[in-house]
Scaffold this motif. Structure first.
Motif, PDB file in Angstrom:
ATOM      1  N   PRO A   1      38.877  29.279  37.476  1.00 22.05           N
ATOM      2  CA  PRO A   1      40.076  29.856  38.117  1.00 22.05           C
ATOM      3  C   PRO A   1      40.230  31.351  37.844  1.00 22.05           C
ATOM      4  O   PRO A   1      40.658  32.101  38.728  1.00 22.05           O
ATOM      5  CB  PRO A   1      41.236  29.071  37.503  1.00 22.05           C
ATOM      6  CG  PRO A   1      40.684  28.330  36.351  1.00 22.05           C
ATOM      7  CD  PRO A   1      39.228  28.153  36.588  1.00 22.05           C
ATOM      8  N   LEU A   2      39.842  31.815  36.653  1.00 21.88           N
ATOM      9  CA  LEU A   2      39.921  33.255  36.386  1.00 21.88           C
ATOM     10  C   LEU A   2      39.008  34.014  37.342  1.00 21.88           C
ATOM     11  O   LEU A   2      39.361  35.099  37.827  1.00 21.88           O
ATOM     12  CB  LEU A   2      39.517  33.557  34.942  1.00 21.88           C
ATOM     13  CG  LEU A   2      40.562  33.229  33.873  1.00 21.88           C
ATOM     14  CD1 LEU A   2      39.951  33.370  32.479  1.00 21.88           C
ATOM     15  CD2 LEU A   2      41.779  34.135  34.018  1.00 21.88           C
TER      16      LEU A   2
ATOM     17  N   GLY B   1      38.855  36.605  30.837  1.00 23.03           N
ATOM     18  CA  GLY B   1      37.520  36.021  30.815  1.00 23.03           C
ATOM     19  C   GLY B   1      36.748  36.475  29.580  1.00 23.03           C
ATOM     20  O   GLY B   1      36.063  35.684  28.930  1.00 23.03           O
ATOM     21  N   ASP B   2      36.880  37.775  29.240  1.00 26.90           N
ATOM     22  CA  ASP B   2      36.224  38.284  28.031  1.00 26.90           C
ATOM     23  C   ASP B   2      36.764  37.575  26.799  1.00 26.90           C
ATOM     24  O   ASP B   2      36.024  37.246  25.872  1.00 26.90           O
ATOM     25  CB  ASP B   2      36.463  39.797  27.878  1.00 26.90           C
ATOM     26  CG  ASP B   2      35.717  40.595  28.931  1.00 26.90           C
ATOM     27  OD1 ASP B   2      34.790  40.024  29.533  1.00 26.90           O
ATOM     28  OD2 ASP B   2      36.064  41.765  29.157  1.00 26.90           O
ATOM     29  N   LEU B   3      38.085  37.347  26.802  1.00 26.85           N
ATOM     30  CA  LEU B   3      38.713  36.676  25.670  1.00 26.85           C
ATOM     31  C   LEU B   3      38.170  35.253  25.506  1.00 26.85           C
ATOM     32  O   LEU B   3      37.854  34.813  24.394  1.00 26.85           O
ATOM     33  CB  LEU B   3      40.237  36.658  25.864  1.00 26.85           C
ATOM     34  CG  LEU B   3      41.056  35.972  24.782  1.00 26.85           C
ATOM     35  CD1 LEU B   3      40.855  36.676  23.445  1.00 26.85           C
ATOM     36  CD2 LEU B   3      42.536  35.980  25.149  1.00 26.85           C
TER      37      LEU B   3
ATOM     38  N   GLY C   1      42.363  46.000  23.043  1.00 31.40           N
ATOM     39  CA  GLY C   1      41.410  44.886  23.080  1.00 31.40           C
ATOM     40  C   GLY C   1      42.045  43.553  22.760  1.00 31.40           C
ATOM     41  O   GLY C   1      43.259  43.424  22.617  1.00 31.40           O
ATOM     42  N   SER C   2      41.204  42.528  22.655  1.00 31.97           N
ATOM     43  CA  SER C   2      41.679  41.164  22.406  1.00 31.97           C
ATOM     44  C   SER C   2      42.045  40.970  20.949  1.00 31.97           C
ATOM     45  O   SER C   2      42.723  40.010  20.597  1.00 31.97           O
ATOM     46  CB  SER C   2      40.592  40.172  22.790  1.00 31.97           C
ATOM     47  OG  SER C   2      39.486  40.303  21.916  1.00 31.97           O
ATOM     48  N   GLY C   3      41.573  41.843  20.077  1.00 39.68           N
ATOM     49  CA  GLY C   3      41.773  41.635  18.655  1.00 39.68           C
ATOM     50  C   GLY C   3      40.673  40.788  18.051  1.00 39.68           C
ATOM     51  O   GLY C   3      40.750  40.380  16.906  1.00 39.68           O
ATOM     52  N   LEU C   4      39.642  40.506  18.840  1.00 37.64           N
ATOM     53  CA  LEU C   4      38.538  39.697  18.329  1.00 37.64           C
ATOM     54  C   LEU C   4      37.265  40.519  18.143  1.00 37.64           C
ATOM     55  O   LEU C   4      36.319  40.074  17.505  1.00 37.64           O
ATOM     56  CB  LEU C   4      38.244  38.537  19.283  1.00 37.64           C
ATOM     57  CG  LEU C   4      39.317  37.454  19.358  1.00 37.64           C
ATOM     58  CD1 LEU C   4      38.992  36.465  20.458  1.00 37.64           C
ATOM     59  CD2 LEU C   4      39.451  36.738  18.034  1.00 37.64           C
TER      60      LEU C   4
ATOM     61  N   LEU D   1      25.303  35.786  36.476  1.00 32.69           N
ATOM     62  CA  LEU D   1      26.565  36.495  36.311  1.00 32.69           C
ATOM     63  C   LEU D   1      27.576  35.470  35.828  1.00 32.69           C
ATOM     64  O   LEU D   1      27.640  34.356  36.352  1.00 32.69           O
ATOM     65  CB  LEU D   1      26.972  37.069  37.674  1.00 32.69           C
ATOM     66  CG  LEU D   1      27.912  38.251  37.702  1.00 32.69           C
ATOM     67  CD1 LEU D   1      27.413  39.380  36.809  1.00 32.69           C
ATOM     68  CD2 LEU D   1      28.028  38.759  39.132  1.00 32.69           C
ATOM     69  N   ILE D   2      28.338  35.843  34.801  1.00 30.19           N
ATOM     70  CA  ILE D   2      29.274  34.889  34.221  1.00 30.19           C
ATOM     71  C   ILE D   2      30.656  35.094  34.826  1.00 30.19           C
ATOM     72  O   ILE D   2      31.131  36.219  34.951  1.00 30.19           O
ATOM     73  CB  ILE D   2      29.293  35.056  32.691  1.00 30.19           C
ATOM     74  CG1 ILE D   2      27.929  34.648  32.139  1.00 30.19           C
ATOM     75  CG2 ILE D   2      30.390  34.222  32.064  1.00 30.19           C
ATOM     76  CD1 ILE D   2      27.569  35.350  30.883  1.00 30.19           C
ATOM     77  N   LYS D   3      31.286  33.974  35.191  1.00 28.78           N
ATOM     78  CA  LYS D   3      32.645  34.039  35.742  1.00 28.78           C
ATOM     79  C   LYS D   3      33.639  34.252  34.616  1.00 28.78           C
ATOM     80  O   LYS D   3      33.438  33.687  33.546  1.00 28.78           O
ATOM     81  CB  LYS D   3      32.976  32.722  36.451  1.00 28.78           C
ATOM     82  CG  LYS D   3      32.158  32.441  37.683  1.00 28.78           C
ATOM     83  CD  LYS D   3      32.587  31.087  38.224  1.00 28.78           C
ATOM     84  CE  LYS D   3      31.717  30.660  39.386  1.00 28.78           C
ATOM     85  NZ  LYS D   3      32.050  29.302  39.830  1.00 28.78           N
ATOM     86  N   PRO D   4      34.698  34.988  34.772  1.00 28.36           N
ATOM     87  CA  PRO D   4      35.013  35.776  35.964  1.00 28.36           C
ATOM     88  C   PRO D   4      34.219  37.082  35.972  1.00 28.36           C
ATOM     89  O   PRO D   4      34.035  37.673  34.935  1.00 28.36           O
ATOM     90  CB  PRO D   4      36.505  36.060  35.777  1.00 28.36           C
ATOM     91  CG  PRO D   4      36.716  36.074  34.298  1.00 28.36           C
ATOM     92  CD  PRO D   4      35.736  35.089  33.734  1.00 28.36           C
ATOM     93  N   PHE D   5      33.769  37.478  37.153  1.00 31.63           N
ATOM     94  CA  PHE D   5      33.024  38.726  37.260  1.00 31.63           C
ATOM     95  C   PHE D   5      33.786  39.676  38.163  1.00 31.63           C
ATOM     96  O   PHE D   5      34.602  39.242  38.981  1.00 31.63           O
ATOM     97  CB  PHE D   5      31.637  38.460  37.838  1.00 31.63           C
ATOM     98  CG  PHE D   5      31.670  37.593  39.053  1.00 31.63           C
ATOM     99  CD1 PHE D   5      31.948  38.128  40.302  1.00 31.63           C
ATOM    100  CD2 PHE D   5      31.456  36.221  38.944  1.00 31.63           C
ATOM    101  CE1 PHE D   5      32.004  37.311  41.413  1.00 31.63           C
ATOM    102  CE2 PHE D   5      31.512  35.404  40.063  1.00 31.63           C
ATOM    103  CZ  PHE D   5      31.796  35.950  41.296  1.00 31.63           C
TER     104      PHE D   5
END
Lengths: 321, 233
Positions: free
Chosen positions: A122-123, A156-158, A278-281, B99-103
């Motif tokens: 979903p993200l 998503g990065d988090l 940032g996320s703090g991670l 490619l990793i979601k979310p992109f």
């Protein structure tokens, strides 16, 4: 290469199985040995009390010793057979004791992977739709869409960071190879410098051959570099040297430096400064990656972070043909 | 240029197709894995973007089946999972990038452009035999006289590069550029480290193929003459 990872994980499990089998077997062996000694002593004493008068002559004593020999042999044979059986039983016990642990770990892994999947899809949709809408929209909706897309990507990065830390203790979390840290640093700098509006990055890098997981080391360097770029006034300096069998990587910026109140919890999860975006991670991940490589990361004052990683020990020289 | 997008999430496929459309690509969208593979096998595409989690056939299986059928179309995998195993599975299945979601769609279009620039894979041989050394590019594995040669990912890539260019001397800078994407000033001894690792592993299995030093120039893969170099016996 997947087979190799699988193999490494299985080796770790195999070692745990062997250790547990050995400890069960040791306990059984001690019990069997104690019982055997007791049995032998009991038999010997009983015999001795029965034939006590005969023991007064040397022939009698020799005959007594000869009579006891088959008893000893029988006990030793029984012990050997028992140990064999007990060895098999220990292995079976160890395996049944470990299997719920293995199943629990597999369940956890699957849960983490499923959760990540369920969040990321979903993200991904949010980010893609918002980016697409951004191009069609007029202000102020345009910047709202841009923010939605950016926040979805950050989220998503988090998810990725949480997944990284949740898997940190797994065997096979690192895929190590011999590499030149200088090349890895250069790649990260090249990618960072390609971003629009990037600041100047001064790099002074010497070759440093280490054994490590390139992807993880890139992540470590990128996290440090992103931090530095986010807080720098105009410049970031990256140096890599070798010193006493270690590779020493330092990243520093000309910004205001780490605020004093943030220093004690710098490397803890979700510990972020008030001016941090940032996320703090990020630094928690840096610390995990450094220690997983047998190294460490330290805050060296001001805005300077130093990572120390052991250099690869060269193997025996290859014969030249 | 025509791109095939196999993705079952309509929101993502809609947005990606619209974005690629802006970049003047023609996009066919397919929601189902099996039907997506059919299209990939029957129509001609400049590129295919393949999601991993699909109904009826997953993205890895699609890539593998397409490669097995000799389809050289560049394949870009979209995945919601970011683990070493997943990446290895994707590359082993024959994907060119993932490619990793979310992109960000900017990132996606950049990758698409890069893959299109690179174009179709030239039909490389998938097996190499040099003396007693054999490489299987399909499974990225190597063996010497039937015994498996355990190699790291980079060691394999380097050995395959040598095998592809067998007999030709490769300079350190050629190797650095090809294997380590080294386009910087200066140099690195990493090539020598890897050559020495490979030599050690090849020698341990008594391979007749070995990496020879061309002094001052570089290295090449050669087959040892029958009676040479058995000193350690």
């Amino acid at each position: 290469m997947g087979r190799r990872l699988q193999a490494r994980r299985e080796t770790a499990e195999g070692r745990a199985l062997l250790r547990l089998t050995a400890s069960y077997l040791a306990v059984f062996a001690i019990v069997i040995a104690t019982l055997s000694v007791l049995a032998y002593t009991f038999v010997a004493n009983t015999y001795r009390s029965i034939v006590a008068p005969a023991l007064e002559t040397p022939e009698g004593r020799a005959g007594f010793a000869a009579a006891l020999r088959p008893v000893l042999a029988a006990i030793v044979t029984a012990d050997a057979l028992l140990l064999l059986a007990v060895g098999g039983a220990s292995f079976a016990l160890a395996r049944s004791a470990l299997s719920p642990l293995r199943r629990a770990r597999e369940r956890e892994e699957r849960f983490a992977a499923d959760a990540a999947h369920e969040l990321r899809t979903p993200l991904g949709a949010i980010a893609s739709m918002a980016e697409n809408a951004e191009l069609d929209a007029a202000e102020p909706a345009r910047s709202v869409f841009a923010s939605i897309a950016r926040r979805a990507l950050e989220c998503g990065d988090l998810v990725g960071d949480l997944l990284t830390l949740s898997r940190a203790s797994e065997p096979g979390a690192l895929q190590a190879e011999t590499l030149d840290l200088a090349i890895v640093v250069r790649h990260v700098i090249r990618d960072a410098a390609a971003a629009p509006g990037s600041l100047a990055i001064d790099a002074s890098l010497s070759e440093a051959i280490v054994t490590g997981d390139e992807r993880r080391l890139r992540q470590l360097i990128r996290n440090l570099l992103d931090n530095a770029l986010a807080h720098a006034a105009s410049r970031v300096a990256v140096t890599l040297q070798t010193n006493n069998g270690d590779a020493c990587l330092s990243v520093e910026d000309d910004g205001p430096g780490v605020p004093a109140d943030a220093i004690p919890r710098l490397f803890e999860r979700f510990a972020k400064g008030s001016n941090s975006r940032g996320s703090g991670l990020g630094l928690a991940i840096c610390r995990w990656i450094a220690s997983a490589h047998g190294g460490e990361i330290v805050f060296a004052g001001g805005s300077r972070f130093t990572v120390r990683l052991p250099l690869a020990t060269p193997g025996p020289a290859a014969p030249l043909s | 240029m025509r791109i095939l997008l196999i993705e079952d999430d309509d929101d993502i496929s809609g947005a990606v197709a619209a974005m690629l459309g802006r970049e003047r690509y023609a996009v066919d969208v397919e929601r189902d894995g099996e039907r997506g593979l059919d299209r990939l096998l029957t129509a001609s595409y400049a590129l295919a973007i393949v999601d991993v989690g699909l109904p009826s056939r997953d993205g890895f299986a699609i890539c593998r089946a397409a490669r097995d059928e000799g389809i050289g179309t560049p394949l870009l995998i979209l995945t919601a999972q970011d683990s070493v195993e997943q990446r290895i599975r994707g590359l082993d299945a024959g994907a060119d990038d993932y490619l990793i979601k979310p992109f960000s769609i900017g990132e996606l279009t950049a990758r698409v452009r890069a893959l299109l620039r690179r174009g179709e894979r030239p039909p490389l041989p998938t097996r190499y035999a040099i003396g007693s050394l054999e490489l299987d590019a399909g499974t990225r594995s190597a063996s010497v006289a039937g015994r498996a040669l355990e190699l790291s990912a980079t060691e394999y890539r380097l050995l395959e590069f040598f095998a592809r260019e067998r007999g030709r001397t490769l300079s350190r800078s050629q190797i650095l550029e090809k294997i380590w994407d080294f386009d910087f000033q200066g140099s690195s001894n990493i090539v020598d480290v890897y050559v020495s690792q490979l030599r050690r592993k090849l020698a341990a299995l008594d391979s007749t193929a070995t990496i020879a030093t061309a002094w001052g120039v570089g290295y090449k893969l050669v087959v040892k003459p029958p009676k040479a170099a058995r000193s350690s016996g």
